[in-house]
Write a protein that holds these residues in place. Structure first.
Motif, PDB file in Angstrom:
ATOM      1  N   GLN A  43       0.877  -1.126  -0.148  1.00 58.07           N
ATOM      2  CA  GLN A  43       0.046  -0.089   0.019  1.00 58.07           C
ATOM      3  C   GLN A  43       0.870   1.310  -0.056  1.00 58.07           C
ATOM      4  O   GLN A  43       0.393   2.351  -0.465  1.00 58.07           O
ATOM      5  N   HIS A  44       2.100   1.017   0.773  1.00 55.14           N
ATOM      6  CA  HIS A  44       3.008   2.423   0.439  1.00 55.14           C
ATOM      7  C   HIS A  44       4.270   2.152  -0.221  1.00 55.14           C
ATOM      8  O   HIS A  44       5.164   2.481   0.435  1.00 55.14           O
ATOM      9  N   GLY A  45       4.206   1.198  -1.076  1.00 52.69           N
ATOM     10  CA  GLY A  45       5.462   1.000  -1.582  1.00 52.69           C
ATOM     11  C   GLY A  45       6.397   0.222  -0.702  1.00 52.69           C
ATOM     12  O   GLY A  45       6.224  -0.618   0.148  1.00 52.69           O
ATOM     13  N   GLY A  46       7.824   0.673  -1.105  1.00 55.53           N
ATOM     14  CA  GLY A  46       8.725   0.190   0.013  1.00 55.53           C
ATOM     15  C   GLY A  46       9.410   1.075   1.144  1.00 55.53           C
ATOM     16  O   GLY A  46      10.066   1.060   1.618  1.00 55.53           O
ATOM     17  N   CYS A  47       8.368   2.117   1.354  1.00 60.44           N
ATOM     18  CA  CYS A  47       8.578   3.191   2.474  1.00 60.44           C
ATOM     19  C   CYS A  47       8.152   2.989   3.804  1.00 60.44           C
ATOM     20  O   CYS A  47       7.101   2.418   3.971  1.00 60.44           O
ATOM     21  N   ARG A  48       9.019   3.196   4.518  1.00 56.13           N
ATOM     22  CA  ARG A  48       8.685   3.034   6.161  1.00 56.13           C
ATOM     23  C   ARG A  48       7.543   3.852   6.524  1.00 56.13           C
ATOM     24  O   ARG A  48       6.908   3.574   7.235  1.00 56.13           O
ATOM     25  N   ALA A  49       7.718   5.232   5.906  1.00 56.01           N
ATOM     26  CA  ALA A  49       6.502   6.073   6.261  1.00 56.01           C
ATOM     27  C   ALA A  49       6.071   6.815   4.984  1.00 56.01           C
ATOM     28  O   ALA A  49       6.977   6.599   4.075  1.00 56.01           O
ATOM     29  N   ILE A  50       4.969   7.567   4.792  1.00 53.18           N
ATOM     30  CA  ILE A  50       4.634   8.000   3.614  1.00 53.18           C
ATOM     31  C   ILE A  50       5.377   9.283   3.480  1.00 53.18           C
ATOM     32  O   ILE A  50       5.348  10.216   4.268  1.00 53.18           O
ATOM     33  N   PRO A  51       6.277   9.557   2.248  1.00 52.73           N
ATOM     34  CA  PRO A  51       7.048  10.574   2.010  1.00 52.73           C
ATOM     35  C   PRO A  51       6.194  11.796   1.872  1.00 52.73           C
ATOM     36  O   PRO A  51       5.212  11.896   1.584  1.00 52.73           O
ATOM     37  N   ALA A  52       6.834  12.953   2.521  1.00 55.47           N
ATOM     38  CA  ALA A  52       6.104  14.265   2.377  1.00 55.47           C
ATOM     39  C   ALA A  52       5.436  14.526   0.751  1.00 55.47           C
ATOM     40  O   ALA A  52       4.371  14.930   0.524  1.00 55.47           O
ATOM     41  N   GLN A  53       6.306  14.222  -0.224  1.00 55.84           N
ATOM     42  CA  GLN A  53       5.756  14.822  -1.675  1.00 55.84           C
ATOM     43  C   GLN A  53       4.678  13.633  -2.103  1.00 55.84           C
ATOM     44  O   GLN A  53       4.021  14.094  -3.040  1.00 55.84           O
ATOM     45  N   CYS A  54       4.352  12.587  -1.246  1.00 62.78           N
ATOM     46  CA  CYS A  54       3.186  11.821  -1.694  1.00 62.78           C
ATOM     47  C   CYS A  54       1.965  12.096  -0.803  1.00 62.78           C
ATOM     48  O   CYS A  54       1.097  11.532  -0.883  1.00 62.78           O
ATOM     49  N   ARG A  55       1.994  13.313   0.045  1.00 66.82           N
ATOM     50  CA  ARG A  55       0.763  13.629   0.725  1.00 66.82           C
ATOM     51  C   ARG A  55       0.585  15.007   0.400  1.00 66.82           C
ATOM     52  O   ARG A  55      -0.206  15.787   1.106  1.00 66.82           O
ATOM     53  N   THR A  56       0.757  15.287  -1.118  1.00 71.19           N
ATOM     54  CA  THR A  56       0.098  16.308  -1.391  1.00 71.19           C
ATOM     55  C   THR A  56      -1.149  16.335  -2.423  1.00 71.19           C
ATOM     56  O   THR A  56      -1.549  17.543  -2.818  1.00 71.19           O
ATOM     57  N   GLY A  57      -1.708  15.298  -2.449  1.00 75.08           N
ATOM     58  CA  GLY A  57      -2.790  15.149  -3.274  1.00 75.08           C
ATOM     59  C   GLY A  57      -2.509  14.819  -4.880  1.00 75.08           C
ATOM     60  O   GLY A  57      -3.424  14.835  -5.507  1.00 75.08           O
ATOM     61  N   LYS A  58      -1.151  14.824  -5.085  1.00 80.62           N
ATOM     62  CA  LYS A  58      -1.048  14.516  -6.455  1.00 80.62           C
ATOM     63  C   LYS A  58      -0.258  13.036  -6.444  1.00 80.62           C
ATOM     64  O   LYS A  58       0.642  12.639  -5.683  1.00 80.62           O
ATOM     65  N   LYS A  59      -0.844  12.305  -7.556  1.00 83.28           N
ATOM     66  CA  LYS A  59      -0.424  11.099  -7.638  1.00 83.28           C
ATOM     67  C   LYS A  59       1.027  11.018  -8.309  1.00 83.28           C
ATOM     68  O   LYS A  59       1.234  11.817  -9.196  1.00 83.28           O
ATOM     69  N   THR A  60       2.040  10.157  -7.749  1.00 81.24           N
ATOM     70  CA  THR A  60       3.572  10.473  -8.083  1.00 81.24           C
ATOM     71  C   THR A  60       3.833   9.286  -8.972  1.00 81.24           C
ATOM     72  O   THR A  60       3.304   8.186  -8.894  1.00 81.24           O
ATOM     73  N   LYS A  61       4.897   9.562  -9.794  1.00 84.77           N
ATOM     74  CA  LYS A  61       5.578   8.227 -10.491  1.00 84.77           C
ATOM     75  C   LYS A  61       6.566   7.645  -9.548  1.00 84.77           C
ATOM     76  O   LYS A  61       7.530   8.411  -9.007  1.00 84.77           O
ATOM     77  N   CYS A  62       6.229   6.273  -9.541  1.00 88.03           N
ATOM     78  CA  CYS A  62       7.333   5.552  -8.446  1.00 88.03           C
ATOM     79  C   CYS A  62       7.326   4.207  -8.891  1.00 88.03           C
ATOM     80  O   CYS A  62       6.681   3.415  -9.434  1.00 88.03           O
ATOM     81  N   SER A  63       8.478   3.777  -8.691  1.00 91.99           N
ATOM     82  CA  SER A  63       8.821   2.134  -9.030  1.00 91.99           C
ATOM     83  C   SER A  63       7.894   1.302  -8.143  1.00 91.99           C
ATOM     84  O   SER A  63       7.640   0.197  -8.775  1.00 91.99           O
TER      85      SER A  63
END
Length: 344
Positions: free
Chosen positions: A101-121
Motif C-alpha cells: 500500500q505504501h511501496g517500499g517506504c517505512r513512512a509516507i514521504p512528504a511529496q506523496c501527501r500533496t494530493g498528487k499521484k506520483t510516479k514511483c517504481s
C-alpha cells in the motif's frame, strides 16, 4: 483505512463538514451556486472525498475485456487505497487490496501527501499512479509485480467487493459492518463489444471533468444532443457514458491531483459493424471528447481565477452531481475502522 469521527476537514478557515456551507448549492437549478471554490482546488477537500465517496460508493474501475485471460490483473487506486481486480482460472473476477500500500517506504514521504499521484517504481502504492493491465504471465514468483500486488499468499489479502454491469467492473471498499451501499448499475445493451481503449489526462478537477463531458455530449452546438443521436449519462461517482446509435464510450474518471484527472476510455460498438462504420462512430465520440477536454480545462481555469465567493452553477449535470455529493458529505457513518492489509 478510514478516518475517525473526530477528524476535521478545515482549509483556510472553511469547514467542509459545515452544512451551512452548501445551503445555497441546494437551491433549484438556475438559482443554485457552485460548490465552494476550494472544493475544486483543496487537498483537504480531496481527503474528504476519499472518506465520504471513494471509500463508500461503488466505483467503476475498468472493463472485463481488459482482463480477459486467467490471472490478468487490473490495478486501480480508489482514493488513497490501492486495489486490483484479477481474472480467476474459472473466469470469475476477484478484488483485493494490494500487498504494497505504501511501496517500499517505512513512512509516507512528504511529496506523496500533496494530493498528487506520483510516479514511483512501487506502482501499487496508494499514492502513486496506476500502471496499465498486468498480463497474467508476468505475475510469476519473485517478480516485482507479484511482490507489490499479490505477495506470496494472495489469499491473505483483504478482499475488495466486485460487481459487474455488462462489461464494466465496479469495486467497493467500504468495510462498515452490515452496511451495503446500493449498487445502481447502468443500463447496458447486451450486443456491444469493447473494440479499443486508451487513457487521456487533462488539467481539471474530476467533478468539472464529469460535468463538461455530459454538457458537451448533450450540446447540439458541439455535435451532440438528441438531434445528433447522442446521449450522455453520469453514473455517480466516476463513470460517464456517451452513447450514439452505433457506439458507446465509457469514461472512467480517476483524480490524479486536485486539478488533474485521468480519463480511462473504452470504446464499445456492435460486432456487426464494418470497420468504416465503427471508425465513423468513434470519430464522433473523439470529437466530443476533444471539446469536452477543452471545456473542462477552461472551467478549471475559471475556478482558479474566481475571486468572488459565489458563482451560479450553470451546468445542469454539475448541479445534479452536486446534490448527490452533498448528500454523501452529510452522511454519518456507523463505524470507522482502520483495516489491516492482511488477515492475521
Amino acid at each position: 483505512m478510514l478516518t475517525h469521527p473526530e477528524t476535521i476537514y478545515i482549509d483556510e478557515g472553511v469547514d467542509f463538514l459545515d452544512a451551512r456551507l452548501y445551503s445555497a448549492c441546494r437551491a433549484p437549478f438556475g438559482l443554485a451556486i457552485m460548490l465552494p471554490r476550494r472544493a475544486y482546488t483543496s487537498e483537504v477537500f480531496q481527503r474528504l472525498e476519499n472518506e465520504k465517496v471513494w471509500t463508500r460508493d461503488w466505483v467503476c474501475v475498468g472493463s472485463a475485456p481488459e482482463i480477459g485471460e486467467p490471472h490478468d490483473l487490473l490495478p486501480y487506486t480508489i482514493g488513497q487505497h490501492a486495489i486490483h481486480v484479477q481474472r480467476q482460472e474459472d473466469g470469475s473476477l476477484i478484488g483485493r487490496f494490494n500487498k504494497a500500500q505504501h511501496g517500499g517506504c517505512r513512512a509516507i514521504p512528504a511529496q506523496c501527501r500533496t494530493g498528487k499521484k506520483t510516479k514511483c517504481s512501487y506502482t501499487s502504492c496508494g499514492y502513486s499512479r496506476d500502471r496499465d493491465v498486468i498480463q497474467g504471465g508476468v505475475l510469476t514468483e519473485l517478480t516485482p509485480q507479484m511482490g507489490q500486488y499479490l505477495g506470496a499468499v494472495p489469499e491473505r489479502l483483504i478482499p475488495a467487493k466486485v460487481k459487474t454491469s455488462g462489461p464494466l467492473i465496479f469495486a467497493n471498499i467500504d468495510p462498515t459492518p452490515d452496511v451495503e451501499r446500493q449498487f445502481d448499475q447502468p443500463v447496458w445493451p447486451q450486443n456491444l463489444v469493447r473494440l479499443s481503449g486508451h487513457w487521456q489526462e487533462h488539467r481539471s478537477n474530476w467533478k468539472l471533468a464529469g460535468a463538461a463531458l455530459v454538457d458537451v455530449a448533450r450540446s447540439y452546438e458541439a455535435g451532440g444532443g438528441a438531434v445528433n443521436h447522442v446521449a450522455a449519462e453520469w453514473c455517480f461517482p466516476n463513470l460517464v457514458l456517451i452513447r450514439t446509435r452505433h457506439a458507446t464510450l465509457a469514461i472512467v474518471l480517476q483524480p490524479t491531483a486536485m486539478d488533474q484527472t485521468l480519463w480511462r476510455l473504452s470504446f464499445f460498438s456492435r460486432p456487426d459493424l464494418s470497420y468504416a462504420e465503427h471508425d465513423a462512430a468513434c470519430g464522433v465520440l473523439l470529437r466530443l471528447l476533444e471539446k469536452a477536454a477543452a471545456e473542462a480545462t477552461s472551467r478549471q481555469g475559471d475556478i482558479e481565477l474566481c475571486l468572488s465567493g459565489e458563482t451560479t452553477e450553470r451546468s445542469r449535470a454539475g448541479w445534479q452531481f452536486n446534490q448527490l455529493l452533498m448528500q454523501r458529505i452529510a452522511e454519518r457513518h456507523v463505524s470507522y475502522w482502520n483495516a489491516p492489509l492482511m488477515h492475521a
